[in-house]
Scaffold this motif. Structure first.
Motif, PDB file in Angstrom:
ATOM      1  N   GLY A 164       1.073  -0.631  -0.122  1.00  0.00           N
ATOM      2  CA  GLY A 164      -0.018   0.211  -0.298  1.00  0.00           C
ATOM      3  C   GLY A 164       0.801   1.387  -0.025  1.00  0.00           C
ATOM      4  O   GLY A 164       2.054   1.049  -0.278  1.00  0.00           O
ATOM      5  N   ILE A 165       0.251   2.604  -0.185  1.00  0.00           N
ATOM      6  CA  ILE A 165       0.969   3.778   0.225  1.00  0.00           C
ATOM      7  C   ILE A 165       1.373   4.523   0.861  1.00  0.00           C
ATOM      8  O   ILE A 165       1.010   3.359   2.492  1.00  0.00           O
ATOM      9  CB  ILE A 165      -0.277   4.907   0.259  1.00  0.00           C
ATOM     10  CG1 ILE A 165      -1.389   3.927   1.476  1.00  0.00           C
ATOM     11  CG2 ILE A 165      -1.029   4.917  -1.175  1.00  0.00           C
ATOM     12  CD1 ILE A 165      -1.791   6.160   1.782  1.00  0.00           C
ATOM     13  N   GLN A 166       2.962   4.611   1.363  1.00  0.00           N
ATOM     14  CA  GLN A 166       3.206   5.140   2.379  1.00  0.00           C
ATOM     15  C   GLN A 166       2.905   6.506   3.089  1.00  0.00           C
ATOM     16  O   GLN A 166       1.994   6.983   1.974  1.00  0.00           O
ATOM     17  CB  GLN A 166       4.447   5.506   1.652  1.00  0.00           C
ATOM     18  CG  GLN A 166       5.740   4.639   1.158  1.00  0.00           C
ATOM     19  CD  GLN A 166       6.848   5.052   1.145  1.00  0.00           C
ATOM     20  OE1 GLN A 166       7.879   5.211   1.938  1.00  0.00           O
ATOM     21  NE2 GLN A 166       7.294   5.119  -0.626  1.00  0.00           N
ATOM     22  N   ASN A 167       3.069   6.705   3.966  1.00  0.00           N
ATOM     23  CA  ASN A 167       2.085   7.653   4.385  1.00  0.00           C
ATOM     24  C   ASN A 167       2.150   9.142   4.066  1.00  0.00           C
ATOM     25  O   ASN A 167       3.260   9.474   4.063  1.00  0.00           O
ATOM     26  CB  ASN A 167       2.132   8.130   6.015  1.00  0.00           C
ATOM     27  CG  ASN A 167       0.867   8.677   6.830  1.00  0.00           C
ATOM     28  OD1 ASN A 167      -0.050   8.745   6.533  1.00  0.00           O
ATOM     29  ND2 ASN A 167       1.183   9.661   7.956  1.00  0.00           N
ATOM     30  N   ASN A 168       1.808   9.888   3.665  1.00  0.00           N
ATOM     31  CA  ASN A 168       1.301  10.792   3.419  1.00  0.00           C
ATOM     32  C   ASN A 168       2.848  10.865   1.411  1.00  0.00           C
ATOM     33  O   ASN A 168       2.871  12.597   0.953  1.00  0.00           O
ATOM     34  CB  ASN A 168       2.290  11.994   3.862  1.00  0.00           C
ATOM     35  CG  ASN A 168       2.454  13.530   3.118  1.00  0.00           C
ATOM     36  OD1 ASN A 168       1.060  13.682   3.334  1.00  0.00           O
ATOM     37  ND2 ASN A 168       2.850  14.252   3.912  1.00  0.00           N
ATOM     38  N   LEU A 169       2.700   9.752   0.914  1.00  0.00           N
ATOM     39  CA  LEU A 169       3.091   9.764  -0.674  1.00  0.00           C
ATOM     40  C   LEU A 169       1.941   9.336  -1.721  1.00  0.00           C
ATOM     41  O   LEU A 169       2.997   8.320  -2.573  1.00  0.00           O
ATOM     42  CB  LEU A 169       4.602   9.506  -0.094  1.00  0.00           C
ATOM     43  CG  LEU A 169       5.460   9.990   0.740  1.00  0.00           C
ATOM     44  CD1 LEU A 169       6.344   8.788   1.034  1.00  0.00           C
ATOM     45  CD2 LEU A 169       5.977  10.978  -0.036  1.00  0.00           C
ATOM     46  N   ALA A 170       1.459   9.726  -1.233  1.00  0.00           N
ATOM     47  CA  ALA A 170       0.245   8.153  -2.601  1.00  0.00           C
ATOM     48  C   ALA A 170      -0.497   9.043  -3.385  1.00  0.00           C
ATOM     49  O   ALA A 170       0.543  10.114  -5.022  1.00  0.00           O
ATOM     50  CB  ALA A 170      -1.038   8.098  -1.421  1.00  0.00           C
ATOM     51  N   PHE A 171      -1.298   9.384  -3.681  1.00  0.00           N
ATOM     52  CA  PHE A 171      -1.909  10.277  -5.244  1.00  0.00           C
ATOM     53  C   PHE A 171      -2.059  11.806  -5.261  1.00  0.00           C
ATOM     54  O   PHE A 171      -2.689  12.516  -5.088  1.00  0.00           O
ATOM     55  CB  PHE A 171      -3.328  10.355  -5.537  1.00  0.00           C
ATOM     56  CG  PHE A 171      -3.325   8.885  -5.955  1.00  0.00           C
ATOM     57  CD1 PHE A 171      -2.576   7.730  -6.547  1.00  0.00           C
ATOM     58  CD2 PHE A 171      -4.231   7.623  -5.036  1.00  0.00           C
ATOM     59  CE1 PHE A 171      -3.273   6.616  -6.920  1.00  0.00           C
ATOM     60  CE2 PHE A 171      -4.770   6.334  -5.412  1.00  0.00           C
ATOM     61  CZ  PHE A 171      -3.398   6.010  -6.234  1.00  0.00           C
ATOM     62  N   GLU A 172      -0.599  12.767  -5.428  1.00  0.00           N
ATOM     63  CA  GLU A 172      -0.074  13.519  -5.090  1.00  0.00           C
ATOM     64  C   GLU A 172       0.012  14.186  -6.397  1.00  0.00           C
ATOM     65  O   GLU A 172      -1.350  15.866  -6.927  1.00  0.00           O
ATOM     66  CB  GLU A 172       1.641  13.591  -4.438  1.00  0.00           C
ATOM     67  CG  GLU A 172       1.922  15.183  -4.772  1.00  0.00           C
ATOM     68  CD  GLU A 172       1.275  15.828  -3.314  1.00  0.00           C
ATOM     69  OE1 GLU A 172       1.579  17.026  -3.661  1.00  0.00           O
ATOM     70  OE2 GLU A 172       1.112  14.749  -2.177  1.00  0.00           O
ATOM     71  N   GLY A 173      -0.041  13.514  -8.120  1.00  0.00           N
ATOM     72  CA  GLY A 173      -0.062  13.863  -9.585  1.00  0.00           C
ATOM     73  C   GLY A 173      -1.376  13.946  -9.293  1.00  0.00           C
ATOM     74  O   GLY A 173      -1.963  12.282 -10.237  1.00  0.00           O
TER      75      GLY A 173
END
Length: 386
Positions: A186-195
């Protein structure tokens, strides 16, 4: 989102379908990428702690341009700590009297829209971390949220009504992106769908073509993280991000997924990631914004990217030790270091209106993290293709 708290401390102490880590031959590059030039026009800053309709303007992390109304929408990544989840409507004041010397006079905030759940209520504190926004021809916007891994809040890509801010639908998110109790995927915290971006053909209401949406993670998923070690060139390899391609028909579906290889982080970087993506045409060409911060401040680079020949990674469980994947191809388009101005935490990017000479405006905005040390910075460029 990047905070400069750690950076200031250290400075005080210390003063439509792959990129290789190596540069492409110029001949091959010319076949893959279009000719592109980016020229700096100017800067505008919104004062800190600026208030608008009972909200604090800040945390602007994503931009999209409404061609019909000639306005921009900017989403804030405020998690509800200061004001409810929201996006702002912006209007650029340009001086185009001299086509050779266009000026950015001002960026006006003309409205704010609060995001609402299906029950019509605004999101509760901590339920969202909205980072990207893209407008559709149907008077709606898609907005991504990074969620919160620590609180087991999953990321989302939802469609909202442009006027009311009420959610319309949620796009399917693959299981491999969702947090698990064992922290193995899964996603790392605060490093997901940014764009996130929509294909330009989707901006034509009468085109009859389905919308295509692209969303990329800021950094690698947990299962894709590489062991950090210095390469033969003396650099630490960049993260291997995932890039989703949706077809937005009556039943939205994921068409494919690809690997986006981040550049190696610059010397002294504390944080480094993919902050924004912008579709350039209907042939799988994009602009990407890679942003880092560290001992030397913020560094920002723009890349041309192409999906041509990229491997579909939808069925690849992990990128670790996999050397057969063809990633999205990249070519440096503009290094903002050459501007010789103070750069802030630039996270949002969108193509705007046409200028008198036929070129297109490109607007960047920074997320000030609602801190006194940072600014909401708008940078305007002239972009020519072909």
């Amino acid at each position: 989102t990047v905070s400069v708290g750690t950076l200031l401390c250290l400075v005080g102490i210390a003063i439509f379908l792959t990129s290789c880590g190596t540069a492409l031959p110029s001949e091959a590059s010319s076949r893959i990428f279009n000719q592109l030039s980016i020229e700096y026009i100017g800067e505008y800053k919104i004062p800190g702690n600026f208030q608008f309709k009972n909200t604090t303007v800040g945390g602007l992390s994503g931009l999209t341009y409404d061609r019909q109304r000639d306005i921009f929408y900017a989403v804030s990544d405020d998690r509800g700590d200061i004001s409810p989840a929201r996006f702002y409507t912006l209007k650029l004041n340009l001086d185009t009297k001299n086509p050779d010397r266009v000026k950015l006079n001002k960026v006006d905030i003309i409205d704010v829209t609060l995001l609402k759940k299906a029950d019509g209520e605004t999101y509760l504190k901590g339920q969202t971390d909205t980072e990207a926004i893209a407008i559709t021809p149907q008077s709606s916007v898609f907005i991504s949220s990074e969620g919160d891994r620590g609180k087991n809040i999953p990321p989302f890509i939802n469609e909202f009504d442009l006027k009311t801010g009420k959610v319309i639908q949620a796009l399917p998110i693959p299981q491999r992106y969702l947090p698990d109790p064992e922290s193995k995927r899964g996603i790392q915290n605060n490093l997901a769908f940014e764009g996130m971006t929509l294909s330009p053909i989707g901006t034509l209401p009468a085109s009859g073509e389905p919308l295509r949406l692209f969303a990329a993670t800021e950094s690698a998923l947990i299962q894709d993280k590489q062991v950090v070690k210095v390469g033969e060139d003396g650099k630490i390899p960049g993260a291997k991000n995932r890039w989703l391609h949706y077809l937005l028909s009556n039943r939205p579906e994921i068409v494919s997924e690809h690997l986006y290889q981040l550049d190696a982080p610059p010397l002294g970087a504390i944080e480094h990631g993919l902050s924004e993506i912008q579709s350039l045409d209907t042939s799988g060409h994009f602009l990407t914004l890679e942003r880092s911060f560290g001992l030397l401040g913020f560094r920002v680079k723009l890349f041309q990217t192409s999906m041509a020949g990229a491997t579909d990674t939808s069925k690849i469980a992990s990128f670790k030790d996999n050397t057969t994947i063809r990633s999205i191809q990249k070519k440096l388009a503009f290094d903002l270091k050459q501007l010789n101005i103070r750069l802030d935490n630039l996270e949002g990017m969108a193509l705007g209106s046409r200028l008198p000479d036929g070129s297109q405006t490109l607007l960047l905005v920074s997320d000030n993290n609602f801190t006194k040390q940072q600014i909401t910075q708008f940078l305007l460029f002239k972009l020519k293709q072909g």
